[in-house]
Design a protein around this motif. Sequence first.
Motif, PDB file in Angstrom:
ATOM      1  N   ASP A  15       0.838  -1.209   0.000  1.00  0.00           N
ATOM      2  CA  ASP A  15       0.000   0.000   0.000  1.00  0.00           C
ATOM      3  C   ASP A  15       0.866   1.250   0.000  1.00  0.00           C
ATOM      4  OD1 ASP A  15      -2.324  -1.524   0.079  1.00  0.00           O
ATOM      5  OD2 ASP A  15      -2.454  -1.442   2.278  1.00  0.00           O
ATOM      6  N   TYR A  16       1.879   1.248   0.859  1.00  0.00           N
ATOM      7  CA  TYR A  16       2.783   2.395   0.925  1.00  0.00           C
ATOM      8  C   TYR A  16       3.477   2.613  -0.422  1.00  0.00           C
ATOM      9  CZ  TYR A  16       7.030   5.014   1.771  1.00  0.00           C
ATOM     10  OH  TYR A  16       8.049   5.927   1.661  1.00  0.00           O
ATOM     11  N   LEU A  17       3.948   1.530  -1.046  1.00  0.00           N
ATOM     12  CA  LEU A  17       4.657   1.658  -2.318  1.00  0.00           C
ATOM     13  C   LEU A  17       3.736   2.149  -3.434  1.00  0.00           C
ATOM     14  CD1 LEU A  17       6.919  -1.510  -2.157  1.00  0.00           C
ATOM     15  CD2 LEU A  17       7.645   0.879  -1.981  1.00  0.00           C
ATOM     16  N   ARG A  18       2.481   1.687  -3.446  1.00  0.00           N
ATOM     17  CA  ARG A  18       1.534   2.180  -4.457  1.00  0.00           C
ATOM     18  C   ARG A  18       1.289   3.680  -4.297  1.00  0.00           C
ATOM     19  NH1 ARG A  18      -1.493  -2.249  -2.754  1.00  0.00           N
ATOM     20  NH2 ARG A  18      -0.922  -4.072  -3.953  1.00  0.00           N
ATOM     21  N   GLU A  19       1.131   4.115  -3.048  1.00  0.00           N
ATOM     22  CA  GLU A  19       0.942   5.549  -2.803  1.00  0.00           C
ATOM     23  C   GLU A  19       2.181   6.335  -3.220  1.00  0.00           C
ATOM     24  OE1 GLU A  19      -0.124   6.140   1.261  1.00  0.00           O
ATOM     25  OE2 GLU A  19      -2.051   5.122   1.050  1.00  0.00           O
ATOM     26  N   ARG A  20       3.345   5.822  -2.900  1.00  0.00           N
ATOM     27  CA  ARG A  20       4.592   6.502  -3.250  1.00  0.00           C
ATOM     28  C   ARG A  20       4.752   6.590  -4.765  1.00  0.00           C
ATOM     29  NH1 ARG A  20       7.169  10.530  -2.520  1.00  0.00           N
ATOM     30  NH2 ARG A  20       9.304  10.447  -3.182  1.00  0.00           N
ATOM     31  N   LYS A  21       4.394   5.514  -5.471  1.00  0.00           N
ATOM     32  CA  LYS A  21       4.473   5.508  -6.928  1.00  0.00           C
ATOM     33  C   LYS A  21       3.552   6.579  -7.514  1.00  0.00           C
ATOM     34  CE  LYS A  21       2.189   2.689  -9.394  1.00  0.00           C
ATOM     35  NZ  LYS A  21       1.514   1.650 -10.125  1.00  0.00           N
ATOM     36  N   ASP A  22       2.344   6.676  -6.989  1.00  0.00           N
ATOM     37  CA  ASP A  22       1.414   7.698  -7.473  1.00  0.00           C
ATOM     38  C   ASP A  22       1.956   9.109  -7.242  1.00  0.00           C
ATOM     39  OD1 ASP A  22      -0.328   5.710  -8.263  1.00  0.00           O
ATOM     40  OD2 ASP A  22      -1.596   5.871  -6.473  1.00  0.00           O
ATOM     41  N   VAL A  23       2.574   9.325  -6.094  1.00  0.00           N
ATOM     42  CA  VAL A  23       3.148  10.644  -5.794  1.00  0.00           C
ATOM     43  C   VAL A  23       4.295  10.960  -6.748  1.00  0.00           C
ATOM     44  CG1 VAL A  23       4.472  11.939  -4.056  1.00  0.00           C
ATOM     45  CG2 VAL A  23       2.427  10.678  -3.375  1.00  0.00           C
ATOM     46  N   ILE A  24       5.141   9.986  -7.012  1.00  0.00           N
ATOM     47  CA  ILE A  24       6.272  10.203  -7.923  1.00  0.00           C
ATOM     48  C   ILE A  24       5.768  10.521  -9.325  1.00  0.00           C
ATOM     49  CG2 ILE A  24       8.265   9.113  -9.031  1.00  0.00           C
ATOM     50  CD1 ILE A  24       8.607   7.503  -6.401  1.00  0.00           C
ATOM     51  N   TYR A  25       4.753   9.774  -9.793  1.00  0.00           N
ATOM     52  CA  TYR A  25       4.206  10.051 -11.119  1.00  0.00           C
ATOM     53  C   TYR A  25       3.575  11.441 -11.186  1.00  0.00           C
ATOM     54  CZ  TYR A  25       4.915   5.190 -12.572  1.00  0.00           C
ATOM     55  OH  TYR A  25       5.468   3.983 -12.918  1.00  0.00           O
ATOM     56  N   ASP A  26       2.898  11.836 -10.118  1.00  0.00           N
ATOM     57  CA  ASP A  26       2.346  13.203 -10.072  1.00  0.00           C
ATOM     58  C   ASP A  26       3.461  14.239 -10.126  1.00  0.00           C
ATOM     59  OD1 ASP A  26      -0.253  12.274  -9.946  1.00  0.00           O
ATOM     60  OD2 ASP A  26      -0.405  12.481  -7.756  1.00  0.00           O
ATOM     61  N   ASN A  27       4.549  13.977  -9.398  1.00  0.00           N
ATOM     62  CA  ASN A  27       5.683  14.908  -9.413  1.00  0.00           C
ATOM     63  C   ASN A  27       6.319  14.992 -10.794  1.00  0.00           C
ATOM     64  OD1 ASN A  27       5.301  15.449  -6.713  1.00  0.00           O
ATOM     65  ND2 ASN A  27       6.931  14.101  -6.011  1.00  0.00           N
ATOM     66  N   LEU A  28       6.423  13.860 -11.472  1.00  0.00           N
ATOM     67  CA  LEU A  28       6.961  13.870 -12.834  1.00  0.00           C
ATOM     68  C   LEU A  28       6.069  14.680 -13.781  1.00  0.00           C
ATOM     69  CD1 LEU A  28       8.245  10.226 -13.298  1.00  0.00           C
ATOM     70  CD2 LEU A  28       9.559  12.303 -13.687  1.00  0.00           C
ATOM     71  N   ARG A  29       4.770  14.496 -13.649  1.00  0.00           N
ATOM     72  CA  ARG A  29       3.837  15.245 -14.484  1.00  0.00           C
ATOM     73  C   ARG A  29       3.931  16.750 -14.195  1.00  0.00           C
ATOM     74  NH1 ARG A  29      -0.324  12.254 -13.789  1.00  0.00           N
ATOM     75  NH2 ARG A  29      -0.995  13.242 -11.860  1.00  0.00           N
ATOM     76  N   ASP A  30       4.009  17.110 -12.911  1.00  0.00           N
ATOM     77  CA  ASP A  30       4.142  18.522 -12.545  1.00  0.00           C
ATOM     78  C   ASP A  30       5.466  19.101 -13.033  1.00  0.00           C
ATOM     79  OD1 ASP A  30       1.685  18.367 -11.317  1.00  0.00           O
ATOM     80  OD2 ASP A  30       2.512  18.190  -9.279  1.00  0.00           O
ATOM     81  N   LEU A  31       6.531  18.334 -12.895  1.00  0.00           N
ATOM     82  CA  LEU A  31       7.837  18.797 -13.346  1.00  0.00           C
ATOM     83  C   LEU A  31       7.826  19.049 -14.847  1.00  0.00           C
ATOM     84  CD1 LEU A  31      10.858  19.335 -12.714  1.00  0.00           C
ATOM     85  CD2 LEU A  31      11.253  16.913 -13.202  1.00  0.00           C
ATOM     86  N   ASN A  32       7.239  18.147 -15.603  1.00  0.00           N
ATOM     87  CA  ASN A  32       7.163  18.312 -17.047  1.00  0.00           C
ATOM     88  C   ASN A  32       6.350  19.561 -17.412  1.00  0.00           C
ATOM     89  OD1 ASN A  32       7.723  17.429 -19.722  1.00  0.00           O
ATOM     90  ND2 ASN A  32       5.600  16.724 -19.872  1.00  0.00           N
TER      91      ASN A  32
END
Length: 100
Positions: A35-52
């Motif tokens: 569960d923690y890893l799924r949440e972390r993955k979603d946060v990282i993908y959101d950060n990548l989208r925001d960075l782009n």
Amino acid sequence: MNGILPIIVLTLGIFAYMFWPEKNPFVQRDKTRADYLRERKDVIYDNLRDLNFEYLAGKHPEPDYAEQRAALEDEAAQVVAELEGLTPPTVSRIRTQLPS
């Protein structure tokens, strides 16, 4: 006295509804590592989208963008690899590994 009784009953009903244990948002089940890893993955993908988006808007110079993107992609790869290691293989993955 007749008008006070319905108000008291309504107030008690509202408090019971708000603070009933199953409906209480502050009472949660224990999170697993997956569960923690799924949440972390979603946060990282959101950060990548925001960075782009911010890079395309001109907020980051090319070297900073490339460095931050590489760091986020490396972290995402680590999280996904660990998550795949925790989840059991699915039937389709097992079938592809069996000899025909």
